[in-house]
Design an enzyme around this catalytic site. Structure first.
Site, PDB file in Angstrom:
ATOM      1  N   ARG A 185      -7.940   4.363   7.813  1.00  0.00           N
ATOM      2  CA  ARG A 185      -8.860   4.303   6.277  1.00  0.00           C
ATOM      3  C   ARG A 185      -9.430   3.082   6.313  1.00  0.00           C
ATOM      4  O   ARG A 185      -9.764   2.269   7.407  1.00  0.00           O
ATOM      5  CB  ARG A 185      -7.613   4.244   5.335  1.00  0.00           C
ATOM      6  CG  ARG A 185      -6.868   2.951   5.424  1.00  0.00           C
ATOM      7  CD  ARG A 185      -5.950   2.405   4.430  1.00  0.00           C
ATOM      8  NE  ARG A 185      -5.187   1.224   4.681  1.00  0.00           N
ATOM      9  CZ  ARG A 185      -5.393  -0.006   4.792  1.00  0.00           C
ATOM     10  NH1 ARG A 185      -6.847  -0.437   4.564  1.00  0.00           N
ATOM     11  NH2 ARG A 185      -4.418  -0.962   5.054  1.00  0.00           N
TER      12      ARG A 185
ATOM     13  N   GLN B 195      -8.721  -3.676   5.059  1.00  0.00           N
ATOM     14  CA  GLN B 195      -8.273  -4.399   5.916  1.00  0.00           C
ATOM     15  C   GLN B 195      -6.363  -4.037   5.660  1.00  0.00           C
ATOM     16  O   GLN B 195      -6.261  -3.009   5.811  1.00  0.00           O
ATOM     17  CB  GLN B 195      -8.502  -5.956   5.642  1.00  0.00           C
ATOM     18  CG  GLN B 195      -9.824  -6.419   6.065  1.00  0.00           C
ATOM     19  CD  GLN B 195     -10.051  -6.619   7.231  1.00  0.00           C
ATOM     20  OE1 GLN B 195      -8.965  -6.880   8.187  1.00  0.00           O
ATOM     21  NE2 GLN B 195     -11.197  -6.699   7.756  1.00  0.00           N
ATOM     22  N   VAL B 196      -5.733  -5.104   5.994  1.00  0.00           N
ATOM     23  CA  VAL B 196      -4.400  -4.871   6.044  1.00  0.00           C
ATOM     24  C   VAL B 196      -3.687  -4.863   4.331  1.00  0.00           C
ATOM     25  O   VAL B 196      -4.125  -5.657   3.669  1.00  0.00           O
ATOM     26  CB  VAL B 196      -3.497  -5.964   6.777  1.00  0.00           C
ATOM     27  CG1 VAL B 196      -3.809  -7.290   6.283  1.00  0.00           C
ATOM     28  CG2 VAL B 196      -2.179  -5.533   7.108  1.00  0.00           C
ATOM     29  N   THR B 197      -2.515  -4.087   4.336  1.00  0.00           N
ATOM     30  CA  THR B 197      -1.964  -4.066   3.074  1.00  0.00           C
ATOM     31  C   THR B 197      -0.573  -3.610   3.144  1.00  0.00           C
ATOM     32  O   THR B 197      -0.107  -3.324   4.134  1.00  0.00           O
ATOM     33  CB  THR B 197      -2.590  -3.125   1.943  1.00  0.00           C
ATOM     34  OG1 THR B 197      -2.235  -3.422   0.701  1.00  0.00           O
ATOM     35  CG2 THR B 197      -2.437  -1.756   2.298  1.00  0.00           C
TER      36      THR B 197
ATOM     37  N   LEU C 233      -7.446   0.083  -2.829  1.00  0.00           N
ATOM     38  CA  LEU C 233      -8.046   1.323  -2.312  1.00  0.00           C
ATOM     39  C   LEU C 233      -8.251   1.202  -0.977  1.00  0.00           C
ATOM     40  O   LEU C 233      -8.517  -0.166  -0.149  1.00  0.00           O
ATOM     41  CB  LEU C 233      -9.320   1.388  -3.159  1.00  0.00           C
ATOM     42  CG  LEU C 233      -9.140   1.970  -4.497  1.00  0.00           C
ATOM     43  CD1 LEU C 233      -8.659   1.136  -5.603  1.00  0.00           C
ATOM     44  CD2 LEU C 233     -10.848   2.443  -4.981  1.00  0.00           C
ATOM     45  N   GLY C 234      -8.183   2.239  -0.230  1.00  0.00           N
ATOM     46  CA  GLY C 234      -8.449   2.441   1.295  1.00  0.00           C
ATOM     47  C   GLY C 234      -8.760   4.043   1.393  1.00  0.00           C
ATOM     48  O   GLY C 234      -8.041   4.716   1.183  1.00  0.00           O
TER      49      GLY C 234
ATOM     50  N   GLY D  35      -6.302   6.859  -0.094  1.00  0.00           N
ATOM     51  CA  GLY D  35      -6.381   6.784  -1.533  1.00  0.00           C
ATOM     52  C   GLY D  35      -6.132   5.275  -2.079  1.00  0.00           C
ATOM     53  O   GLY D  35      -6.540   4.353  -1.677  1.00  0.00           O
TER      54      GLY D  35
ATOM     55  N   SER E 148      -2.862   2.568  -3.970  1.00  0.00           N
ATOM     56  CA  SER E 148      -1.673   2.097  -4.161  1.00  0.00           C
ATOM     57  C   SER E 148      -1.760   1.157  -5.339  1.00  0.00           C
ATOM     58  O   SER E 148      -2.261   0.404  -5.621  1.00  0.00           O
ATOM     59  CB  SER E 148      -1.119   1.302  -3.119  1.00  0.00           C
ATOM     60  OG  SER E 148      -1.860   0.158  -2.707  1.00  0.00           O
TER      61      SER E 148
ATOM     62  N   CYS F 223      -5.415  -7.604   2.058  1.00  0.00           N
ATOM     63  CA  CYS F 223      -6.752  -6.975   1.979  1.00  0.00           C
ATOM     64  C   CYS F 223      -7.858  -7.822   2.858  1.00  0.00           C
ATOM     65  O   CYS F 223      -8.936  -7.894   2.570  1.00  0.00           O
ATOM     66  CB  CYS F 223      -7.323  -6.597   0.800  1.00  0.00           C
ATOM     67  SG  CYS F 223      -6.164  -5.497  -0.159  1.00  0.00           S
TER      68      CYS F 223
END
Length: 229
Positions: A72, A75-77, A140-141, A152, A154, A170
């Site tokens: 996606r 960055q990182v989530t 969003l990603g 999508g 979260s 993010c």
């Protein structure tokens, strides 16, 4: 945008990230121009996900929470129970919209959902997502392949926010995260939030929603704790 296109909505309960990711890729690969769009609503077991441009420096100390390298954007989530995940699997060409239009549609859906619960939220032009008083409540990603979207959003409903302290969410050092539970005396159930999301999404997208079985064709995970229960 075309009106009243069918949207198949699946309430999938809690699912493993990797399995759902593979199911999204399979669905996108196999769909045709006649395949109805789908919206998958679920929760994930605890996991950190890195986007395509993700930098290792933003993973501070993941500890015992697994890290998955995803395709996606972003960055990182962190994903975990108490966070509503929504994956819109849409044919953008058929909807006559671009990726920026899709991002705006998703952000407006979340803003309208939160307004329903008297939470004032807004997007930021330079940082995709939805924010309340500067703190991020929804991320969003996305990925688009052959003009079809997957991955999508979260939305933090009632999840434990402490895992976000193990990363730069993010890719932003010091970004504060928040959740619906921080603003409500009575927190709605995940099913109630999911139903409100569907209602707002179809208003923004022009789809006509139809609830489908939770079981995905060819999906290995049979057990499901339905969001509607």
């Amino acid at each position: 945008m075309a009106e009243s296109l069918p949207l198949q909505v699946r309430y999938l309960g809690q699912r493993d990230y990797r399995e759902i990711w593979q199911a999204m890729m399979d669905f996108t690969r196999d769909r045709t121009d006649d395949t109805s769009d789908e919206l998958w609503l679920l929760e994930h077991a605890p996991v950190f996900t890195q986007g395509q441009a993700g930098k290792a420096e933003h993973l501070l100390f993941p500890g015992d929470i697994p890290v998955v390298q995803s395709d996606r954007g972003g960055q990182v989530t962190y994903h975990g129970p108490g966070q509503l995940i929504a994956y819109p699997l849409l044919n953008l060409r058929r909807l006559n919209i671009g990726v920026r239009d899709l991002v705006t549609m998703i952000e407006q859906t979340i803003v309208a959902l939160l307004e329903h619960y008297a939470i004032a939220a807004s997007p930021k032009p330079d940082a995709p997502g939805v924010y309340v008083d500067g703190a991020k409540i929804a991320s969003l990603g996305l990925r688009v392949r052959r003009s079809c979207s997957f991955h999508g959003l979260s939305l933090n409903v009632s999840l434990d926010l402490s895992p976000f302290s193990r990363i730069n969410p993010c890719g932003y050092q010091g970004l504060q995260m928040t959740r619906m539970a921080d603003f409500l005396q009575e927190v709605p159930t995940m099913a109630q939030v999911a139903e409100q999301l569907v209602d707002q999404f179809v208003r923004k997208s022009g789809h006509k929603a139809c609830t489908m079985p939770a079981v995905l064709p060819g999906f290995r995970g049979d057990a499901v704790n339905s969001l509607t229960e």
